[in-house]
Write a protein that holds these residues in place. Structure first.
Motif, short mmCIF file in Angstrom:
data_model
loop_
_atom_site.label_atom_id
_atom_site.label_comp_id
_atom_site.label_asym_id
_atom_site.label_seq_id
_atom_site.Cartn_x
_atom_site.Cartn_y
_atom_site.Cartn_z
N VAL C 69 -51.82 47.02 -8.73
CA VAL C 69 -50.64 47.29 -8.35
C VAL C 69 -49.62 47.72 -9.25
O VAL C 69 -48.83 48.44 -9.15
N TYR C 73 -47.24 51.52 -9.85
CA TYR C 73 -45.83 51.46 -10.07
C TYR C 73 -45.60 51.90 -11.48
O TYR C 73 -44.34 52.53 -11.36
N PHE C 81 -44.64 49.61 -4.79
CA PHE C 81 -45.39 48.33 -5.09
C PHE C 81 -44.57 47.52 -6.11
O PHE C 81 -44.90 46.49 -6.65
N THR C 85 -45.87 43.57 -7.38
CA THR C 85 -46.89 43.37 -8.71
C THR C 85 -46.68 42.20 -8.91
O THR C 85 -47.71 41.80 -9.25
N GLY C 88 -49.70 40.48 -7.26
CA GLY C 88 -51.07 41.08 -7.60
C GLY C 88 -51.29 40.18 -9.09
O GLY C 88 -52.45 39.88 -9.44
N PRO C 210 -58.14 44.03 -4.70
CA PRO C 210 -56.98 44.50 -3.76
C PRO C 210 -57.08 43.94 -2.45
O PRO C 210 -56.19 43.72 -1.66
N GLN C 232 -46.78 49.10 1.35
CA GLN C 232 -47.75 48.55 0.48
C GLN C 232 -49.08 48.22 0.91
O GLN C 232 -49.88 48.59 0.17
N LEU C 236 -52.41 49.89 -0.74
CA LEU C 236 -53.61 49.10 -1.12
C LEU C 236 -54.89 49.37 -0.42
O LEU C 236 -55.98 49.29 -0.91
#
Lengths: 128, 266, 385
Positions: C69, C73, C81, C85, C88, C210, C232, C236
């Motif tokens: 992520v 970004y 993202f 973030t 993640g 992910p 998002q 992913l």
């Protein structure tokens, strides 16, 4: 102060718990053990180094010995007295001090240390 | 405090010469006594220890004597469970000792014959490369040594060794079944190991230091002289080099580039 | 911010208590292992690594959720993202904590663990793996925490955080590469001795991390007022799709090399895993389960119509998680040890205490994850109001 009462109560309980062992054991100090020598050790009259040195430094010396023997294959120790000794816990130290339970354990128990030497190294057979 | 290596070798050599290894090998030498230079004592000055095994002489009796002598000397217990067994030196058939070399028309004599396996003390040992603490390392004299004080028991070396020469103490060796080990520990002058460390053949480094052959070599010599020839592979004059010059020999998995130093003369 | 974790619904507390109970149970079993030794596991002199190291390997992969992520970004300026973030990164933190714990429970002599630092051996990959994993965890924790606190205060995060972000991206690649090198450089272990191992680790990581993150996003959406966002999740999903295709493709390359060359050493571990060898076939049903789920996952992911449906995507992600977990958590490690150095087959299967210790480690990881996600979602809910 928010929650002042709670904080102070908590602090008192925390400090109390922390000091509990001190109070619990107060006045109950065990007697320091006497050093017990075997006949062989008495006859030898001296260790690889002076007694005072051995008392405070034996753990460091043993640590150095094991490092040098295992890792550098340096197996003999030249004492400050000039004598050469084979570095071996089982074969040299305990050859004289074959009363491990008295000579080693008693004092280690007293000071609360538990060296893991004996996980591998073999204790001498003591006649009890 | 420490002696340098040469002095130590001299002393070790002298001890050997006088036949006073073992328990009485300490507190013997006044300073300077070692000056009676003994640099010719072969067993304390190796640069690349290795071994040649004469397969034709290796019968069951010799091999059993070797295994017993080694495991007695080094306090290697019988665990009684093949999954946890600790082996420093052991017997194995040809097709399992030399996998990939077997063929269906193999000489009859080799089909059922056992071979004696031990650590190869490789010239380029992968176990030492992967050890995260240098608890196993290559000594200057070629021995792949183990420091059981330092090993953390990650077993990376066991994954790296292509010879299965490393054993892990899955449990406490002191708790090995009594009925299988009535006299354990068999050698009260040598330590055993603690739970959770890896161990292996050390070529009896502490015996070499006193000028004695490894326990297996000594035991084999009593049953069948020259079945196991131990010596310095770096020295063209050594007995082991002489034997290897005369006979065809094979090694285990040489294609992996580890440089095994145990030779099987066939 | 940590105080957010102290205020929650009964359901939240119930979940926390369950996790703490499992941690306690696992710890109890660990004490048993600590006193009896690793003989209480299914490992042996032949299969000397097992479930623990398998889990380490799998969760190093899951830690890729962070970079997957962060990279779009920060490097591609993919703004969407920005919302997730931190999710993640926090999943990466929890994963690496599990990795560390799995290494620790696998050690024969835990009290000596610091010998790795006291007597470091730079030629040991394990030494480097320890460094890259710990640094990656710290990077993700520091970055995630700082970005989140900045978000809470409604301020941009500090400049040095951005520097750390840029470091964390290549660093993420290093953890998979170095972990693959644990295996890929050992002579005589044919199943591992393959140049494509690191590439397989990366592809497997970039789908398994992910995929788990998507599932967690869906859980977050269901149980909190914070919505990670449809776009998002779909993006992913595309990442999982590409990575899973590569993952399966790379494995197919292994199959070709082994079976076209017909070299027994290369074929045997694969034959053992998928068909059994010399009458030993414990892993066969597992490996075919992995293959089946990998196939279903690919089917659902590649067809746009199914991938675009969130529910179906969730099913596909579950399939990816199962397939990659069996592949790395079981097959990879055990397959490397069978047959053994003597061309003999000895099987391995984890024991009950071994599983319980693993459950304890998983619970610890999910406990950390729960706390971190609780903080993150609470902050996000607060900011949104």
């Amino acid at each position: 102060m928010y929650d002042g009462g709670k904080i102070i109560t908590g602090l008192v309980i925390g400090v109390g718990l922390l000091l509990f062992p001190v109070f619990y054991n107060a006045g109950k100090a065990a007697k320091a053990p006497e050093r017990v020598l075997t006949e062989k050790a008495k006859a030898a009259q001296k260790c690889v180094e002076p007694i005072s040195f051995m008392k405070t430094e034996h753990m460091k010396m043993l640590d150095e010995w094991r490092q040098q023997v295992v890792r550098d294959d340096v197996r003999y120790y030249k004492s400050t007295s000039g004598k050469e000794y084979y570095k071996g816990l089982q074969t040299t130290c305990l050859d004289c001090h074959s009363n491990k339970s008295k000579f080693c354990d008693q004092c280690h128990d007293y000071v609360g240390v538990d060296p893991y030497c004996w996980d591998c190294h073999i204790e001498p057979k003591e006649n009890q | 405090m420490a002696m340098d290596r040469r002095d130590f070798l001299k002393i070790a050599g002298l001890t050997a010469l006088l036949g006073i290894g073992g328990k009485t090998g300490f507190e013997l030498l006044a300073p300077g006594a070692a000056e009676a230079a003994l640099k010719d004592i072969p067993l304390t000055a190796g640069k690349k220890w290795g071994m040649a095994l004469d397969v034709l002489l290796l019968d069951e009796e010799v091999m059993d004597a070797c295994v017993e002598a080694c495991h007695n000397h080094n306090n290697v217990p019988h665990i009684g469970n093949p999954k946890e067994e600790i082996k420093w030196i052991w017997k194995e058939t040809y097709d399992h000792a030399f996998p990939g070399q077997e063929n269906e028309y193999l000489a009859e004599a080799f089909k059922k014959k056992n071979f004696l396996l031990l650590c190869n003390h490789c010239t380029n040992p992968p176990c030492c490369r992967v050890c995260p603490t240098k608890a196993t390392w290559k000594r200057e004299d070629g021995i792949v040594m183990m420091d059981m004080h330092r090993c953390i028991g990650c077993r990376f070396c066991m994954a790296a060794c292509p010879y299965g020469a490393r054993s892990f103490n899955w449990g406490d060796p002191r708790k090995a079944p009594k009925e299988l080990n009535p006299d354990f520990p068999t050698n009260r002058e040598f330590p055993m190991r603690s739970m959770g460390v890896v161990e292996k053949c050390t070529f009896c480094a502490e015996r070499l230091a006193k000028g004695l052959f490894p326990a297996c070599v000594e035991a084999a010599a009593k049953v069948k002289p020259n079945a196991l020839i131990f010596g310095d592979l770096d020295d063209p004059q050594s007995e082991v080099r002489g034997a290897l010059r005369k006979r065809y020999s094979i090694r285990r998995k040489p294609e992996l580039g580890t440089g095994p130093n145990i030779f099987y003369m066939i | 911010m940590l105080d957010k974790a102290l205020k929650g619904s009964p359901r939240y507390w119930g979940w926390v208590v369950i996790l703490l109970g499992l941690i306690g149970a696992g710890f109890g079993f660990y004490l048993y292992q600590f006193s009896e030794g690793l003989k209480i596991t299914g490992m042996s002199r032949d299969v000397s690594w097992g479930f623990y190291i398998g889990q380490l390997t799998y969760f190093v992969g899951v830690a890729a959720s962070g970079v997957m992520v962060v990279l779009p970004y920060y490097l591609h300026d993919y703004k969407a993202f920005g919302r997730i973030t931190v999710l993640g990164e926090f999943l990466a933190v929890a994963s690496i904590i599990m990795c560390g714990l799995f290494v620790m429970v696998d050690l024969g002599n835990l009290p000596r663990m610091l010998n790795i630092i006291i007597y470091p051996n730079p030629t040991s990959i394990l030494f480097w793996d320890m460094i890259v994993l710990n640094v990656y965890m710290l990077l993700n924790l520091v970055i995630g925490w700082n970005v989140l606190s900045a978000e809470k205060k409604g301020m941009p995060y500090a400049g040095w955080v951005k520097v750390l972000v840029y470091i964390s991206i290549p660093w993420a690649f290093s953890i998979h590469t170095v972990t693959a090198f644990l295996y890929a450089g050992l002579p005589g272990r044919h199943y591992w001795l393959t140049a494509i191992m690191a590439a397989r680790f990366l592809s497997s990581a970039f789908c398994s991390g992910p995929a788990l993150l998507i599932l967690l996003c869906l859980i977050v959406r269901k149980f909190t007022r914070f919505d990670p966002g449809k776009e998002q999740i779909h993006t992913l999903g595309s990442i999982v799709t590409y990575a899973m295709i590569l993952n399966v493709f790379f494995f197919a390359l292994e199959l070709f090399t082994a079976f076209y060359s017909q070299i027994p050493g290369h074929m045997h571990p694969i034959v053992y895993l998928f068909a059994g060898l010399e009458g030993h076939s414990r892993l066969v049903p597992w490996m075919w389960t992995a293959a089946f789920f990998a196939f279903v996952a690919l089917l659902l992911l590649i067809i746009p119509a199914t991938r675009r449906k969130i529910d179906v995507l969730a099913v596909a992600c579950v399939c990816v998680v199962i397939a990659t977990w069996i592949d790395k958590g079981l097959g990879l490690v055990i397959g490397g040890f069978v047959p053994n150095a003597f061309d003999r087959v000895f099987e391995y299967w984890p024991t009950f205490p071994e599983i319980m210790i693993s459950v304890g480690v998983w619970a610890t990881g999910f406990f950390v994850l729960t706390i971190l996600y609780k903080v993150a979602t609470s902050v996000k809910e607060e900011v949104a109001v």
